[in-house]
Design an enzyme around this catalytic site. Structure first.
Site, PDB file in Angstrom:
ATOM      1  N   ARG A   1       0.818  -1.230   0.000  1.00 35.68           N
ATOM      2  CA  ARG A   1       0.000   0.000   0.000  1.00 35.68           C
ATOM      3  C   ARG A   1       0.845   1.270   0.000  1.00 35.68           C
ATOM      4  NH1 ARG A   1      -2.726  -3.372   3.447  1.00 35.68           N
ATOM      5  NH2 ARG A   1      -4.490  -4.337   2.419  1.00 35.68           N
TER       6      ARG A   1
ATOM      7  N   LYS B   1       1.440  11.426 -11.054  1.00 41.17           N
ATOM      8  CA  LYS B   1       0.665  10.432 -11.816  1.00 41.17           C
ATOM      9  C   LYS B   1       1.536   9.210 -12.080  1.00 41.17           C
ATOM     10  CE  LYS B   1      -2.555  13.303 -14.476  1.00 41.17           C
ATOM     11  NZ  LYS B   1      -2.914  13.725 -15.848  1.00 41.17           N
TER      12      LYS B   1
ATOM     13  N   GLU C   1       7.287  19.492 -24.734  1.00 39.71           N
ATOM     14  CA  GLU C   1       6.578  19.822 -23.484  1.00 39.71           C
ATOM     15  C   GLU C   1       7.021  21.193 -22.959  1.00 39.71           C
ATOM     16  OE1 GLU C   1       4.078  18.156 -22.297  1.00 39.71           O
ATOM     17  OE2 GLU C   1       4.297  16.069 -22.946  1.00 39.71           O
TER      18      GLU C   1
ATOM     19  N   LYS D   1       4.406  23.795 -13.571  1.00 37.74           N
ATOM     20  CA  LYS D   1       3.627  22.576 -13.323  1.00 37.74           C
ATOM     21  C   LYS D   1       3.170  22.536 -11.861  1.00 37.74           C
ATOM     22  CE  LYS D   1       3.058  17.727 -14.105  1.00 37.74           C
ATOM     23  NZ  LYS D   1       3.422  16.518 -14.811  1.00 37.74           N
TER      24      LYS D   1
ATOM     25  N   GLU E   1      -6.743  16.633 -11.085  1.00 40.02           N
ATOM     26  CA  GLU E   1      -7.288  17.021 -12.385  1.00 40.02           C
ATOM     27  C   GLU E   1      -8.801  17.192 -12.382  1.00 40.02           C
ATOM     28  OE1 GLU E   1      -4.875  15.567 -15.590  1.00 40.02           O
ATOM     29  OE2 GLU E   1      -6.587  15.525 -16.947  1.00 40.02           O
TER      30      GLU E   1
ATOM     31  N   ARG F   1      -5.963  21.603 -13.757  1.00 34.91           N
ATOM     32  CA  ARG F   1      -4.830  20.792 -14.222  1.00 34.91           C
ATOM     33  C   ARG F   1      -4.957  20.427 -15.700  1.00 34.91           C
ATOM     34  NH1 ARG F   1      -1.587  15.853 -11.091  1.00 34.91           N
ATOM     35  NH2 ARG F   1      -0.159  15.460 -12.811  1.00 34.91           N
TER      36      ARG F   1
ATOM     37  N   ASN G   1      -2.843  19.773 -20.459  1.00 34.72           N
ATOM     38  CA  ASN G   1      -3.099  18.915 -21.629  1.00 34.72           C
ATOM     39  C   ASN G   1      -3.106  19.702 -22.932  1.00 34.72           C
ATOM     40  OD1 ASN G   1      -3.362  16.598 -20.079  1.00 34.72           O
ATOM     41  ND2 ASN G   1      -5.512  17.030 -19.657  1.00 34.72           N
TER      42      ASN G   1
ATOM     43  N   HIS H   1      -2.555  18.110 -26.303  1.00 34.93           N
ATOM     44  CA  HIS H   1      -2.555  16.655 -26.106  1.00 34.93           C
ATOM     45  C   HIS H   1      -3.739  15.936 -26.744  1.00 34.93           C
ATOM     46  CE1 HIS H   1       0.801  17.415 -23.509  1.00 34.93           C
ATOM     47  NE2 HIS H   1       0.935  16.135 -23.219  1.00 34.93           N
TER      48      HIS H   1
ATOM     49  N   HIS I   1      -2.264  13.269 -28.939  1.00 36.19           N
ATOM     50  CA  HIS I   1      -2.444  11.826 -28.709  1.00 36.19           C
ATOM     51  C   HIS I   1      -3.006  11.155 -29.954  1.00 36.19           C
ATOM     52  CE1 HIS I   1      -2.548  12.282 -24.070  1.00 36.19           C
ATOM     53  NE2 HIS I   1      -1.381  11.816 -24.470  1.00 36.19           N
TER      54      HIS I   1
ATOM     55  N   HIS J   1       6.311  11.625 -28.423  1.00 36.11           N
ATOM     56  CA  HIS J   1       5.185  12.270 -27.740  1.00 36.11           C
ATOM     57  C   HIS J   1       5.255  13.807 -27.847  1.00 36.11           C
ATOM     58  CE1 HIS J   1       2.116  13.020 -24.764  1.00 36.11           C
ATOM     59  NE2 HIS J   1       2.967  13.775 -24.098  1.00 36.11           N
TER      60      HIS J   1
HETATM   61  N1  LIG Z   1       3.226  10.618 -15.201  1.00 38.48           N
HETATM   62  C1  LIG Z   1       3.085  11.683 -15.960  1.00 38.48           C
HETATM   63  O1  LIG Z   1       2.618  12.724 -15.531  1.00 38.48           O
HETATM   64  C2  LIG Z   1       3.540  11.614 -17.384  1.00 38.48           C
HETATM   65  C3  LIG Z   1       3.657  12.791 -18.132  1.00 38.48           C
HETATM   66  C4  LIG Z   1       4.165  12.714 -19.424  1.00 38.48           C
HETATM   67  C5  LIG Z   1       4.533  11.485 -19.945  1.00 38.48           C
HETATM   68  N2  LIG Z   1       4.406  10.366 -19.197  1.00 38.48           N
HETATM   69  C6  LIG Z   1       4.809   9.063 -19.722  1.00 38.48           C
HETATM   70  O2  LIG Z   1       6.205   9.104 -19.956  1.00 38.48           O
HETATM   71  C7  LIG Z   1       6.536   8.171 -20.977  1.00 38.48           C
HETATM   72  C8  LIG Z   1       7.488   8.821 -21.935  1.00 38.48           C
HETATM   73  O3  LIG Z   1       8.644   9.192 -21.238  1.00 38.48           O
HETATM   74  P1  LIG Z   1      10.023   9.461 -21.982  1.00 38.48           P
HETATM   75  O4  LIG Z   1       9.785  10.361 -23.119  1.00 38.48           O
HETATM   76  O5  LIG Z   1      11.006   9.830 -20.945  1.00 38.48           O
HETATM   77  O6  LIG Z   1      10.326   8.042 -22.654  1.00 38.48           O
HETATM   78  P2  LIG Z   1      11.175   6.764 -22.233  1.00 38.48           P
HETATM   79  O7  LIG Z   1      11.143   6.518 -20.800  1.00 38.48           O
HETATM   80  O8  LIG Z   1      10.719   5.691 -23.141  1.00 38.48           O
HETATM   81  O9  LIG Z   1      12.662   7.183 -22.664  1.00 38.48           O
HETATM   82  C9  LIG Z   1      12.930   7.496 -24.010  1.00 38.48           C
HETATM   83  C10 LIG Z   1      14.165   6.763 -24.513  1.00 38.48           C
HETATM   84  O10 LIG Z   1      15.328   7.352 -23.944  1.00 38.48           O
HETATM   85  C11 LIG Z   1      16.178   6.318 -23.407  1.00 38.48           C
HETATM   86  N3  LIG Z   1      16.940   6.983 -22.341  1.00 38.48           N
HETATM   87  C12 LIG Z   1      16.540   7.263 -21.081  1.00 38.48           C
HETATM   88  N4  LIG Z   1      17.483   8.021 -20.471  1.00 38.48           N
HETATM   89  C13 LIG Z   1      18.482   8.183 -21.371  1.00 38.48           C
HETATM   90  C14 LIG Z   1      19.711   8.900 -21.337  1.00 38.48           C
HETATM   91  N5  LIG Z   1      20.076   9.636 -20.281  1.00 38.48           N
HETATM   92  N6  LIG Z   1      20.496   8.864 -22.445  1.00 38.48           N
HETATM   93  C15 LIG Z   1      20.114   8.181 -23.558  1.00 38.48           C
HETATM   94  N7  LIG Z   1      18.960   7.505 -23.647  1.00 38.48           N
HETATM   95  C16 LIG Z   1      18.159   7.524 -22.554  1.00 38.48           C
HETATM   96  C17 LIG Z   1      15.237   5.228 -23.023  1.00 38.48           C
HETATM   97  O11 LIG Z   1      15.897   3.974 -22.992  1.00 38.48           O
HETATM   98  C18 LIG Z   1      14.214   5.291 -24.154  1.00 38.48           C
HETATM   99  O12 LIG Z   1      14.699   4.591 -25.265  1.00 38.48           O
HETATM  100  C19 LIG Z   1       5.228   7.741 -21.605  1.00 38.48           C
HETATM  101  O13 LIG Z   1       4.928   6.441 -21.201  1.00 38.48           O
HETATM  102  C20 LIG Z   1       4.210   8.723 -21.048  1.00 38.48           C
HETATM  103  O14 LIG Z   1       2.927   8.159 -20.918  1.00 38.48           O
HETATM  104  C21 LIG Z   1       3.926  10.411 -17.931  1.00 38.48           C
HETATM  105 ZN   LIG Z   2       2.680  15.153 -22.585  1.00 40.59          ZN
END
Ligand SMILES: NC(=O)c1ccc[n+]([C@@H]2O[C@H](COP(=O)([O-])OP(=O)(O)OC[C@H]3O[C@@H](n4cnc5c(N)ncnc54)[C@H](O)[C@@H]3O)[C@@H](O)[C@H]2O)c1
Ligand SMILES: [Zn+2]
Length: 337
Positions: free
Chosen positions: A117, A139, A181, A213, A223, A227, A231, A234, A238, A250
């Site tokens: 938990r 999130k 972003e 943020k 949200e 919040r 988006n 988005h 999306h 993204h």
């Molecule tokens: N929780 C939230 O509020 C929130 C907000 C936005 C996005 N997200 C989520 O985040 C995810 C996308 O995150 P992301 O864009 O970081 O993608 P990711 O985690 O897939 O990383 C992108 C790529 O970079 C590589 N990588 C990571 N660190 C590295 C480094 N220092 N040097 C070289 N390569 C590196 C990873 O192996 C991967 O191939 C999605 O799943 C999305 O839904 C969540």
């Molecule tokens: Zn986003």
């Protein structure tokens, strides 16, 4: 080194540094003496784990690697990670560190928030996108076969540590994704401007974005209303992301989505041509491609699948000016271009 205090249901500090020099002071008091599961993205691990291992020397650490890519945000990985913690006899007083981008961040945070938990979570984002966005706000999520981010919680970490040195190894696609972003924040709040995006160093830029943020999330953690402005871009973004079968990153899709939001906002608010040009300059300041290579009718069809849709309308974030956005409820059938 910069520090930002995040005010939500539980408060914590984000430390932004260009090395691990302040790790000891910022993170050690939270994790010392605990069992630590470091859930690592495979690329972040390959490139950067050496320094972190050194910083964690003497602690009781288990390094667990997760394959890179969105597919890793799966129920299979989630169960295998919580079972791993159970088999290592992790207790409520132990902790998880996530070391990677948003994928490992979302997955590892869900693990930390649900195992027994909820156990202590520290986030170490290693991508620009996770540094400016996903690591803050609470999130957590994994994907189900029915869709993205369908299973998750709201859960705050005890600390976020951002070492901008890690960003040096990011491929261009990931940088463009993060900058997408950042550009979004500049449209939401003028405290990040064109020149910040163009020339700003990572530390200052990340600090300014997270400040925006935090200002939003601290007023509306779950949200209910405000919040939603985060988006911006988005809804369309999306849809484009999914039509491209995730071949476009993204953040790049978010920028294309903001472009479409501007197109709609033009008629909503009678924006003049000079203002729109200024907006386009900001959108392309880091070289993002604004083309949408899909039929608008397909994009709109895709929006019907948006989880934020209510019956036949969506909460659409419109752009009144740079730094000023509005939540508009719009009938999907009125999305015309
Ligand atoms: N929780 C939230 O509020 C929130 C907000 C936005 C996005 N997200 C989520 O985040 C995810 C996308 O995150 P992301 O864009 O970081 O993608 P990711 O985690 O897939 O990383 C992108 C790529 O970079 C590589 N990588 C990571 N660190 C590295 C480094 N220092 N040097 C070289 N390569 C590196 C990873 O192996 C991967 O191939 C999605 O799943 C999305 O839904 C969540
Ligand atoms: Zn986003």
């Amino acid at each position: 080194m910069l520090k930002l205090d995040i005010k939500t249901s539980s408060n914590y500090t984000v430390t932004i540094d260009n090395s691990l020099n302040s790790f000891n002071e910022a993170v050690m008091p939270i994790i010392a003496g605990k069992k630590i599961a470091v859930i690592c993205d495979e690329n972040a691990k390959k490139l950067h784990i050496k320094g972190l291992k050194k910083a964690l020397k003497g602690q009781n650490c288990y390094f667990i690697t997760v394959k890179s890519g969105e597919n890793s945000k799966s129920s299979k990985n989630y169960i295998s990670l919580v079972e791993k913690l159970a088999s290592l006899s992790f207790t409520r007083s132990d902790c998880v560190i996530t070391f990677g981008g948003g994928v490992v961040g979302d997955l590892g945070a869900l693990v930390a928030s649900t195992y027994l938990r909820g156990i202590t979570l520290v986030a170490m984002p290693t991508t620009l996108l996770s540094a400016v966005d996903s690591s803050v706000g609470g999130k957590t999520a994994i994907n189900l076969k029915q869709g993205k981010n369908l299973l998750g919680t709201f859960y705050q970490p005890k600390a976020v540590y951002i070492n901008t040195e890690y960003l040096q190894t990011l491929p261009n696609r990931e940088l463009l994704s993060g900058y997408g972003e950042i550009i979004k924040y500049a449209f939401i709040d003028a405290s990040v401007n064109y020149y910040d995006v163009k020339y700003g160093n990572y530390e200052t830029l990340i600090y300014k974005c997270l400040k925006i943020k935090n200002a939003v999330v601290s007023k509306d953690e779950k949200e209910g209303g405000l919040r939603k402005i985060l988006n911006l871009g988005h809804t369309f973004g999306h849809a484009i992301e999914s039509l491209s079968s995730y071949s476009i990153s993204h953040g790049e899709c978010v920028v294309k989505g903001i472009k479409l939001a501007i197109e709609l906002s033009k008629s909503l608010y009678n924006l003049d041509a000079q203002k729109v040009e200024e907006m386009y300059n900001l959108l392309t300041v880091k070289g993002h491609n604004l083309d949408v290579d899909f039929k608008m009718e397909d994009v709109i069809k895709q929006i019907y699948n948006d989880k934020k849709r209510q019956k036949n309308s969506i909460s659409f974030i419109a752009v009144k000016d740079i730094g000023k956005v509005e939540i508009e409820n719009i009938l999907i059938e009125n999305l015309t271009f």
